[in-house]
Design an enzyme around this catalytic site. Structure first.
Site, short mmCIF file in Angstrom:
data_model
loop_
_atom_site.label_atom_id
_atom_site.label_comp_id
_atom_site.label_asym_id
_atom_site.label_seq_id
_atom_site.Cartn_x
_atom_site.Cartn_y
_atom_site.Cartn_z
N ILE A 1 -25.58 -43.53 -1.91
CA ILE A 1 -24.45 -42.78 -2.49
C ILE A 1 -23.20 -43.64 -2.57
CG2 ILE A 1 -25.42 -40.55 -1.87
CD1 ILE A 1 -23.59 -40.44 0.55
N GLU B 1 -19.84 -41.34 8.23
CA GLU B 1 -18.82 -40.30 8.36
C GLU B 1 -17.72 -40.61 9.38
OE1 GLU B 1 -20.23 -36.89 7.00
OE2 GLU B 1 -22.25 -37.63 6.77
MO1 MOS Z 1 -22.04 -36.55 4.16
S1 MOS Z 1 -21.31 -34.59 4.35
O1 MOS Z 1 -23.04 -36.34 2.78
O2 MOS Z 1 -20.57 -37.42 3.70
#
Ligand code: MOS
Length: 764
Positions: A492, A731
């Site tokens: 991602i 995160e």
């Molecule tokens: Mo995580 S909530 O897919 O950044």
């Protein structure tokens, strides 16, 4: 020659997909040029609660180029979470026919990210911006125009749009997304508060926030007979496959989901949303490939967001700073038709040592879209409140805020009672404080100035759990000595392609340029999605173990091959470097992968594994920790806050690639500065719509808002988390950032802002 392998892990390798991205060769979900493509445009409700009285589609139907107009009046019957597979009798479209042969009874299963996503199933409106139709036409412009021609009348009811006004209806959810009970308590909270010498009791609020990745959500859907291919902007291709199968009631193996490149995810691209289902239905109806791109404006209502939260925190401590009680009572909102209660208090029970603790989660149902996970779901809002309260407690105690945290450092996880697999919070504060120059801070609020500006320094703790999910992977060694790595995983933007390349190169003993990683496709071995910061641990472990398996095959082949110079050597007696297998005793004795495979007429040797977490998670408490440091400059006349310096220091296990890992931290810090100073989606209380639904009015930091950011990792050797020793760095970068900024603002101004974002009006 004693080095076991090429060292690829730990090198700051440039992104292997970087060139594809900057040259535009990387294809995103809306960029697959398919023949005969039709275009779909979403139509959304203009009220927040009520019923659709009528939809007149006749003008739209007749509009040039229009191929289909789908509304609840003619949409196929889909599975709803409640109706789980049952009644398909009322359906009128091909999707229903496909259901009949599926025999898949798993709809509505346990996984919240695989539940059916019904859309256009009835006339009921639950929120402003709900999909009420989709128009398909030859061109995007024709579809857009026709969508404006729908005539919709409603029977409107009064929506509930504000959490504060509906607290009387707050309820306790059954469960949360993570292994944390909605109510968690230990000891005696009242007793603990009473026993304290110093107490703080404040309520903190965070607003609705939207992810808004640069790449809009989009789906391109293609049917070939019973086979459906979805090019989807997704963090979780296997999840899309399963969810769409459950919703359309077709076998998952009839669905292929491709998400080769993702222009940012942050959580919104983890669950499946209605537009993906609508693209599939539309393509089936018009019997052509259909592309559906969610517009920036529609992204505010269609793909989830971070819920507003209200958090009352009570802390009690002895004079020496030792915590006697932590109480964290949380309200967040969910929608009227689905439940998503953010686990805001997730870090509170494990962070600091206290015998007495209470954490509660309550939800309020509103006529707004359903919130979802957003980068560091739980910790982001929760740690803003908790770490602001810790700062308030430090001032009340006249104790340095770092010292307060050190005095409450728990020897083991106070909630689970387990030892830490490793915990570098103290070390992060120590190294971070030194690097940041914390000792230059005069602890007195409003005591530091630079000309007319007030200067403040603030700090906060960061933490995020180390997760690992079952994952599979296949590794292939080709006759030319190069390797392919295949797994469904997505990148991602975090660097998944790159770190998997490094893991495979090192494990196979070949240069990174000889590894080709192919991911983002359900045709590949099954994996979890990219979320929860578990990509490196889950995908990485699977790739590593597939490499070990294929390597063993190769060495076994060499050992048994009468023509190999390595014949008769044991596997442990051999090593591989630069693609050459050799005897550890006599390095001159050896041959390359290429020679071995070619001689044996093998085009490829491969191994596929399924890698599952071991028992360590039951024996240890596993988390990454960090220390965040902010310096701000506040204009005392205008209330303008500028973050002038930021430093984050983290212990996150082994760092596979210091360059991409550092980029993750910097990205998280920027997102956290946005949370602190800029981001807020404002609800029009009367109509329940997000007013600032565009990037002009939904403020995110721009370059001018972002100072030079420093981020580094403390050395951390964790033998327990997983074989690679990684904790994940997706995160943790954002966690605690907003608190560090708010704490710095207090230090600069003497004003405590407990309501994000910290805008000038709140400081004046
Ligand atoms: Mo995580 S909530 O897919 O950044």
């Amino acid at each position: 020659m004693n080095e076991p392998n090429n060292k690829a892990i730990g090198k700051p390798l440039d992104r292997v997909d970087g060139r594809l991205k900057v040259t535009g060769a990387a294809r995103y979900a809306a960029e697959f040029p398919l023949k005969n493509m039709a275009h779909a445009v979403l139509v959304q409700s203009a009220i927040a609660k009520g019923r659709i009285q009528s939809i007149d589609t006749s003008a739209a139907q007749k509009s040039p180029g229009v191929l289909a107009v789908i509304t609840h009046l003619n949409a196929p019957k889909l599975t709803s979470p409640q109706s789980s597979g049952g009644d398909s009798s009322g359906g009128d479209a091909q999707v229903t026919a496909a259901n009949a042969q599926s025999g898949d009874g798993s709809a509505g299963g346990e996984n919240p990210f695989e539940k059916p996503v019904p859309v256009l199933q009835d006339d009921k409106i639950n929120f402003y911006g709900q999909h009420i139709g989709v128009v398909v036409a030859e061109t995007l412009e024709q579809a857009k125009h026709a969508a404006t021609l729908l005539r919709v009348t409603y029977r409107e009811e009064r929506p509930a749009t504000v959490m504060a006004a509906n607290l009387a209806n707050a309820y306790k959810p059954q469960s949360l997304l993570v292994p944390l009970k909605p109510d968690t308590q230990r000891g005696d909270i009242q007793g603990g508060l009473k026993a304290a010498d110093v107490r703080v009791d404040h309520t903190y609020t965070t607003p609705n926030e939207h992810h808004q990745p640069l790449e809009a959500h989009a789906t391109t859907a293609v049917w070939d007979g019973q086979q459906l291919t979805l090019y989807d902007a997704s963090q979780n291709v296997n999840g899309v496959q399963k969810t769409v199968a459950n919703t359309l009631r077709i076998p998952p193996e009839n669905i292929r989901v491709i998400s080769s490149f993702v222009g940012g995810g942050f959580g919104s691209k983890y669950p499946v949303r209605g537009h993906t289902i609508l693209a599939a239905i539309a393509a089936q109806q018009v019997k052509r490939p259909v592309k559906l791109v969610v517009t920036r404006e529609q992204m505010f209502t269609s793909v989830g967001f971070r819920s507003h939260s209200s958090q009352r925190i009570r802390l009690g401590a002895k004079k020496d700073g030792k915590l006697t009680a932590i109480s964290h009572e949380i309200h967040t909102q969910t929608s009227v038709f689905e439940e998503f209660i953010e686990h805001v208090g997730v870090a509170t029970p494990m962070l600091y040592d206290t015998p007495n603790l209470l954490v509660t989660h309550r939800g309020v149902r509103l006529n707004l879209p359903t919130p979802t996970i957003m980068r560091a779901p739980g910790e982001s809002p929760g740690m803003f409140a908790f770490e602001s309260a810790m700062d308030e407690l430090a001032y009340a105690l006249k104790l340095d805020p770092i010292e307060l945290r050190l005095r409450n450092e728990p020897e083991r996880d106070p909630e689970k009672g387990l030892p830490w697999s490793s915990r570098s919070l103290v070390e992060s504060f120590r190294q971070g404080a030194k690097s940041f120059g914390w000792e230059k801070r005069n602890p007195e609020p409003r005591s530091m100035r630079d000309g007319r500006y007030l200067i403040g320094m603030g700090t906060a703790t960061a933490t995020y759990p180390t997760n690992r999910m079952p994952s599979s992977a296949k590794v292939r060694i080709l006759a030319d000595g190069s390797a392919q790595v295949h797994l469904a995983a997505t990148d991602i933007g975090t660097g998944t392609y790159t770190m998997l390349t490094q893991i495979a190169a090192e494990a196979l003993g070949i240069p990174t340029e000889r590894v080709r990683v192919e991911i983002g496709d359900t045709k590949m071995p099954k994996t979890p999605g990219s979320g929860g910061s578990w990509g490196a641990a889950s995908y990485g472990s699977a790739v590593q173990s597939a490499c070990v398996a294929v390597r063993a095959k190769i060495l076994g082949m060499a050992r048994l091959d009468p023509r190999s110079p390595l014949k008769g050597l044991s596997n442990v007696g051999m090593d591989i470097r630069e693609g050459r297998i050799f005897s550890k005793r006599d390095a001159s004795r050896g041959e390359t992968y290429q020679e071995l495979l070619t001689r044996n007429n093998l085009k490829v040797t491969e191994a596929e594994v399924e890698s599952t977490p071991d028992e360590a998670a039951k024996k240890y408490s596993m988390h990454a920790f960090g220390a965040q440091f902010a310096q701000v400059q506040v204009d005392p006349d205008l209330g303008m806050v500028r973050v002038t310096r930021f430093l984050g220091t983290y212990g996150a296990g082994r760092i596979l690639n210091p360059k991409t890992a550092r980029s993750q931290m910097i990205g998280g810090i920027i997102m956290g500065i946005g949370m602190a100073l800029h981001e807020e989606t404002v609800v029009d209380e009367r109509y329940g719509h997000f007013v600032n639904h565009n990037l002009g009015e939904y403020h995110v930091p721009v370059h001018a808002d972002i100072p030079a950011i420093e981020a580094f990792f403390v050395e951390e050797n964790d033998p327990h988390v997983n074989p690679l020793g990684v904790k994940g760095v997706g995160e943790i970068g954002i966690v605690g950032v907003a608190a560090a900024v708010a704490n710095a603002v207090y230090h600069a101004t003497g004003k405590r802002i407990r309501d994000l974002p910290i805008t000038p009006d709140k400081l004046l």
